[in-house]
Design an enzyme around this catalytic site. Structure first.
Site, PDB file in Angstrom:
ATOM      1  N   LYS A  96      30.228  38.105  32.511  1.00 43.90           N
ATOM      2  CA  LYS A  96      30.652  37.169  33.557  1.00 43.90           C
ATOM      3  C   LYS A  96      29.465  36.682  34.372  1.00 43.90           C
ATOM      4  O   LYS A  96      28.546  37.449  34.657  1.00 43.90           O
ATOM      5  CB  LYS A  96      31.586  37.872  34.551  1.00 43.90           C
ATOM      6  N   ARG A 148      42.803  38.423  53.715  1.00 47.52           N
ATOM      7  CA  ARG A 148      43.757  37.553  54.416  1.00 47.52           C
ATOM      8  C   ARG A 148      45.150  38.168  54.317  1.00 47.52           C
ATOM      9  O   ARG A 148      45.339  39.178  53.635  1.00 47.52           O
ATOM     10  CB  ARG A 148      43.778  36.188  53.736  1.00 47.52           C
ATOM     11  N   LYS A 175      30.747  39.093  44.066  1.00 47.51           N
ATOM     12  CA  LYS A 175      31.260  39.983  43.025  1.00 47.51           C
ATOM     13  C   LYS A 175      30.587  41.342  43.095  1.00 47.51           C
ATOM     14  O   LYS A 175      31.174  42.313  43.555  1.00 47.51           O
ATOM     15  CB  LYS A 175      31.090  39.330  41.662  1.00 47.51           C
ATOM     16  N   HIS A 218      48.963  45.777  37.756  1.00 47.55           N
ATOM     17  CA  HIS A 218      48.260  45.273  38.917  1.00 47.55           C
ATOM     18  C   HIS A 218      48.864  45.926  40.160  1.00 47.55           C
ATOM     19  O   HIS A 218      50.032  45.730  40.466  1.00 47.55           O
ATOM     20  CB  HIS A 218      48.429  43.747  38.946  1.00 47.55           C
ATOM     21  N   GLU A 233      39.105  43.384  43.423  1.00 50.75           N
ATOM     22  CA  GLU A 233      38.595  42.534  44.505  1.00 50.75           C
ATOM     23  C   GLU A 233      39.425  42.773  45.759  1.00 50.75           C
ATOM     24  O   GLU A 233      40.477  43.394  45.706  1.00 50.75           O
ATOM     25  CB  GLU A 233      38.665  41.054  44.121  1.00 50.75           C
TER      26      GLU A 233
END
Lengths: 456, 571
Positions: free
Chosen positions: A163, A297, A121, A213, A293
């Site tokens: 978090k 992939r 993170k 997003h 983040e």
């Protein structure tokens, strides 16, 4: 696809279903022999007919698609010199990438240590901030005390999220909406993190509710070259599961787009990224893209970028894994029109998205039109959707000159999709696309436009 | 096979055992407090005095010398810990800061006189502590930086630090040997540098002096007539004399900060680290299982077992490890993993019970050296040395097997072969005393007498010839029966024997305290469990920093592959 003079002879596809078929299609075009991994549940599936298959183990994915050692062993025993992890399962597991490196199998993806870095993170965020990306306001790494939490929260503004640095899955996470809640949120998050991970380090971040997003598609090679293939808007989600993706992002400010695309490419280069990857951002009320983040992939929604750019992302992945340079420069990338993708799952949207595995009796997809309409699927009539895995049936990707043209083309295509035997999410997609909220861009991540059953 | 066929090792531990964690945290809190105490030297009054002269303290100098944001790995923090000298004086850290630090990305050994403790005087064991750090530098060929500010020997105790084989003068012999081996040495003189101390900077390749520094064979106090003519030590041996007239120093700089900047610039002119070359494109990555969990996996009670694999899984990158010869000597695990992207060999004791190869179906305790295990780690140690792989010994060992079978097996000879191997190895070895380090087991697994470059202890370490209970039994042997129960029936007699045995046990228990070992330099440093991986990553990186002085084979031509194939591979 431009042929590569020298490339892998055999490539192991450590995945199943739609993505396995997608990767194999490019392999076929490149003259690389794909070897499919399969669990016992998938072993007889029609999409594997006429293919080389290696059965990894039983239906349970922990003993087949998720077993790192079995997967690498299967690749080695089948004399595959490359391994493509697809998405989901082990695709973002740095141990798989490292184990491949140790056993002489080229991993189609970034180096293991880069994947590991992006899987953390705070270190990942620090690396991205150093490369010039904006972050969501919060503490600089781990909090030393509740007083620091209070001070940082006062600076970034409530509500805030505390978090756990370790682990994930929402454990060790607490919201504080005012200063009165900060102490209990801090203590509870630490207590839960300590119990779950044996590690009570926590950090703090401003909680952005809603927002859109947006993500950026990156491809990089081993020689220091990196390009972007534009951004995608994936705001329409349910329980953090994306439903519809489109490109370009319809509400994004042009200057922000240009600036962030360039910064994302620099960031990828700065961490030594290789292959395809996606940086995910939250677009807040100020219209700023803030890094959340990086997905290290290939992503489910990659065809949205492929249909606009004409670039085969899987082909580039395989090329760069074999040491070849990217086949294109940023200057060659032209992003044409507007593209929308709908993910069609075997779920009943009218019954709270209940998964609906079973036999597909009739299956017809709309006719593909090169550069205009694309259907990615592993399904055919007579296919049984197994209950063990994600129930993705197909993806429909439509491109038009503008958003409205793409939307109309998609609605027409969905109308031509025939699936009998199991319910699908296609009616929900049609309803979303028809809704005024979708057309007017009047939605954020909290609710699905045109669909009453709630958002993420 | 040229590949190093690592495989996943370890399993999730769900944060470990809460009781273990609490006990280890309790002990480590003491460690942290004691470190802070050493770091304060003689306290604020003396720190203030140094600052009053416009100078920095030794620790401030070290901090500034090293790259911002990097950790300085001190060794010998607890030398002389708790020792009282005449006049009730103490010498925290033996009055010198020694350790590893990164300067411009290069690992260096740093040796800094602690000017907050008796103006940097040398106490008993100060010369040995400095020589130990110099030996580490010599073994790893690390540039060595001396921050000199030393008022000379602590004279009331001179007989303990001057004449012997490791007396103060041997520091200058080490300076000479480092120079002879081509190890770059740099010296910054910040203040006093009296008598023999003068040789240390002068043998260094580059010598810097501040305007407050002087180097003299004898200070003004011993010069006749110095008082009436108002001659100071600075007049006799300051930079005006040594930089310009005698040539004993190279450069004069105004103050501490300027000197530190100059030293950093000097190190920048040295070659960069070879470590990244030897990583071969592979980057450092954390273990899959968090190394912080080590502090909750080892039972503080040394009689309780745990899985040694779980320890390795929290030390190796990605928790990937190649176990070599897994079928032989199950009481030991040896193999290769990457730490910080670089290959290292590991040897660790299994705990609990393992299959007894001579009695199928039966078990025997692990944590003990039997014939198979000794032969295996001997061969493994030789292979690491052949291949130039740095070797990490993780000890939790009760000792050699004893009894008729052990003697029939010739453990004395197998053990001696292992000792020969470790004694003649030239590859860098590092030893960690995880918990027990008992008897000849401590020797066989490269304990300090076998010259590991660095030996680390944890808060759980127990270093001894034998456990207190064992010594009590040996001492009262004639009073005990076959099961080591007291034979006497008279209650008073029984009580006396039991008391005596308890006393023996308690005395040994006290001496097994890791701080006792650290005080006597029987171990180099006490570290927290959560610091262990960071330490090993640093030490392994140092081992690959300076190419050219030792054998360093690429994995294709490792003899390790031959060993593995001969023992268990397909033929």
């Amino acid at each position: 696809v431009r042929p590569v003079d020298r490339c892998f002879r055999r490539l192991f596809i450590a995945n199943r279903g739609e993505v396995a078929v997608r990767i194999a299609r490019t392999c076929d075009e490149m003259g690389v022999a794909p070897v499919f991994a399969a669990s016992a549940a998938d072993a007889g599936a029609p999409y594997l007919e006429g293919r080389e298959v290696c059965v990894l183990g039983p239906a349970r994915s922990s003993e087949s698609y998720l077993d790192v050692e079995r997967v690498v062993q299967a690749a080695v025993q089948n004399r595959c010199t490359a391994l493509h992890p697809g998405w989901g399962f082990l695709a973002e597991n740095p141990v798989l990438a490292a184990l491949c490196e140790q056993h002489g199998v080229s991993f189609v993806g970034p180096p293991a240590h880069v994947m590991a870095l992006m899987g953390t993170k705070n270190p990942a965020k620090r690396a991205m901030a150093a490369a010039g990306l904006e972050l969501i306001g919060g503490s600089d790494g781990v909090l030393a005390s509740v007083d620091e939490a209070r001070a940082v929260a006062a600076e970034v503004g409530y509500p805030v999220l505390i978090k756990a640095e370790a682990g994930g899955g929402g454990r060790g996470m607490r919201v504080a909406r005012s200063e009165a809640e900060i102490e209990s949120a801090y203590n509870e998050a630490r207590g839960e993190a300590r119990g779950a991970f044996g590690d009570d380090r926590v950090y703090l971040e401003r909680l952005i509710e809603g927002g859109r997003h947006v993500e950026i598609q990156i491809v990089a090679d081993k020689h220091g070259a990196a390009i972007h293939l534009g951004e995608r808007d994936c705001t329409i989600q349910r329980n953090h599961q994306k439903l519809i993706e489109e490109s370009p992002a319809p509400t994004l400010d042009e200057a922000v787009r240009r600036r962030t695309l360039a910064a994302a490419v620099d960031a990828a280069r700065s961490i030594g990224y290789v292959g395809a990857g996606t940086m995910e951002f939250l677009c807040d009320a100020d219209g700023v893209l803030r890094f959340m983040e990086m997905n290290t992939r290939l992503q489910v929604e990659h065809p949205v970028s492929e249909i606009r750019s004409g670039v085969d992302i899987v082909a580039e992945q395989i090329r760069v894994a074999a040491g070849a340079p990217l086949s294109i420069d940023q200057g060659d990338v032209e992003l044409d029109g507007h593209a929308i993708e709908c993910r069609i799952n075997a779920e009943d949207p009218a019954d709270n998205f209940r998964p609906a595995p079973g036999l597909i009796e009739r299956w017809e997809t709309p006719a593909e039109v090169d550069g205009e309409l694309r259907v990615d699927t592993h399904v055919s009539a007579g296919y049984t959707v197994p209950p063990h895995y994600d129930s993705l049936l197909c993806k429909v990707i439509a491109r038009g000159g503008d958003r409205e043209a793409a939307r109309r083309q998609m609605i027409a295509a969905l109308g031509e999709l025939v699936c009998e035997g199991v319910p699908t999410t296609a009616p929900m997609h049609a309803a979303i696309l028809e809704s005024a909220a979708f057309r007017d861009n009047d939605y954020d991540t909290r609710a699905i436009p045109g669909w009453p059953a709630g958002g993420s | 096979v040229a590949h190093v066929p690592t495989a996943p090792i370890g399993a999730p531990a769900g944060g470990g055992v809460a009781e273990f964690r609490e006990e280890i945290e309790r002990r480590e809190a003491v460690l942290v407090e004691r470190r802070a105490e050493v770091a304060r030297g003689w306290g604020d009054k003396y720190i203030g005095r140094v600052h009053g002269k416009g100078k920095l303290t030794a620790r401030e100098r070290v901090e500034l010398l090293c790259d911002a944001g990097t950790r300085i790995l001190e060794v010998g923090t607890f030398v002389n810990h708790g020792v009282e000298f005449p006049g009730g004086l103490r010498s925290p850290g033996a009055g010198v800061v020694t350790g590893f630090g990164q300067i411009e990305g290069r690992w260096c050994v740093i040796i800094a006189n602690d000017n907050t403790v008796a103006s940097g005087a040398w106490w008993p064991r100060t010369p040995e502590k400095i020589q130990r750090a110099q030996t580490m530098a010599l073994r790893l060929r690390l540039p060595t930086v001396y921050l000199v500010d030393c008022s000379g020997l602590f004279l009331p105790e001179q007989s303990r630090s001057f004449p012997g084989a490791t007396g103060a003068g041997h520091i200058f012999k080490m300076n000479s040997l480092l120079s002879a081996a081509g190890v770059p040495q740099l010296a910054g003189v910040f203040g006093d540098c009296i008598a023999g101390g003068g040789y240390m900077p002068i043998i260094s390749d580059r010598v810097y002096m501040t305007e407050q520094a002087y180097m003299v064979i004898a200070g003004a106090a011993l010069i006749k007539g110095a008082k009436s003519t108002k001659i100071t030590s600075l007049d006799i041996g300051g930079p005006e004399i040594h930089v310009h007239e005698s040539g004993c120093a190279d450069v004069r700089v105004p103050d501490d900060r300027a000197l530190i900047d100059s030293l950093r610039a000097e190190v920048c002119r040295l070659p960069t680290s070879g470590a990244d070359f030897y990583r071969g494109g592979v980057g450092a990555a954390s273990p899959r299982f968090a190394d912080r969990e080590l502090a909750s996996l080892l039972p503080p009670d040394h009689r309780e077992g745990y899985e040694a694999e779980q320890v390795l899984a929290r030390l190796c990158d990605h928790s990937l490890f190649w176990e070599v010869c897994p079928s032989v000597g199950r009481e030991m695990i040896c193999g290769v993993g990457r730490v910080g992207g670089l290959y290292a060999g590991f040897v660790i004791n299994r705990q609990g019970l393992v299959d007894d190869p001579l009695r199928p179906g039966q078990k025997r305790p692990a944590g003990i050296l039997y014939r198979g295990g000794i032969a295996k780690i001997s061969a493994f140690s030789r292979a690491c040395n052949d291949d130039g792989i740095p070797l990490v010994w993780l000890q939790d060992i009760s000792g050699f097997d004893i009894g008729l079978e052990a003697e029939r097996h010739g453990l004395l000879a197998y053990g001696s072969s292992l000792i020969y191997t470790n004694s003649t190895n030239t590859t860098p070895m590092f030893t960690v005393l995880l918990r027990k380090a008992s008897g000849a087991g401590y020797y066989a697994m490269a304990g300090l007498p076998y010259d590991p470059v660095v030996q680390l202890s944890t808060c759980l370490s127990r270093l001894s010839v034998m456990e207190g209970r064992t010594l009590a039994i040996a001492t009262y042997n004639t009073k005990l029966d076959d099961d080591f129960e007291i034979i006497a029936s008279d209650p008073d007699e029984r009580e006396k024997i039991a008391d005596g045995m308890r006393d023996v046990e308690a005395r040994i228990e006290k001496d097994m305290d890791p701080y006792v070992a650290a005080r006597q330099m029987d171990t180099d440093e006490i570290v927290r469990m959560s610091e262990l991986r960071g330490w090993l990553a640093a030490l392994v990186e140092m081992s690959y920093q300076s190419p050219g002085h030792r054998r360093l084979k690429n994995p294709r031509i490792w003899s390790m592959h031959d060993l593995d194939l001969l023992v268990g591979g397909d033929r």
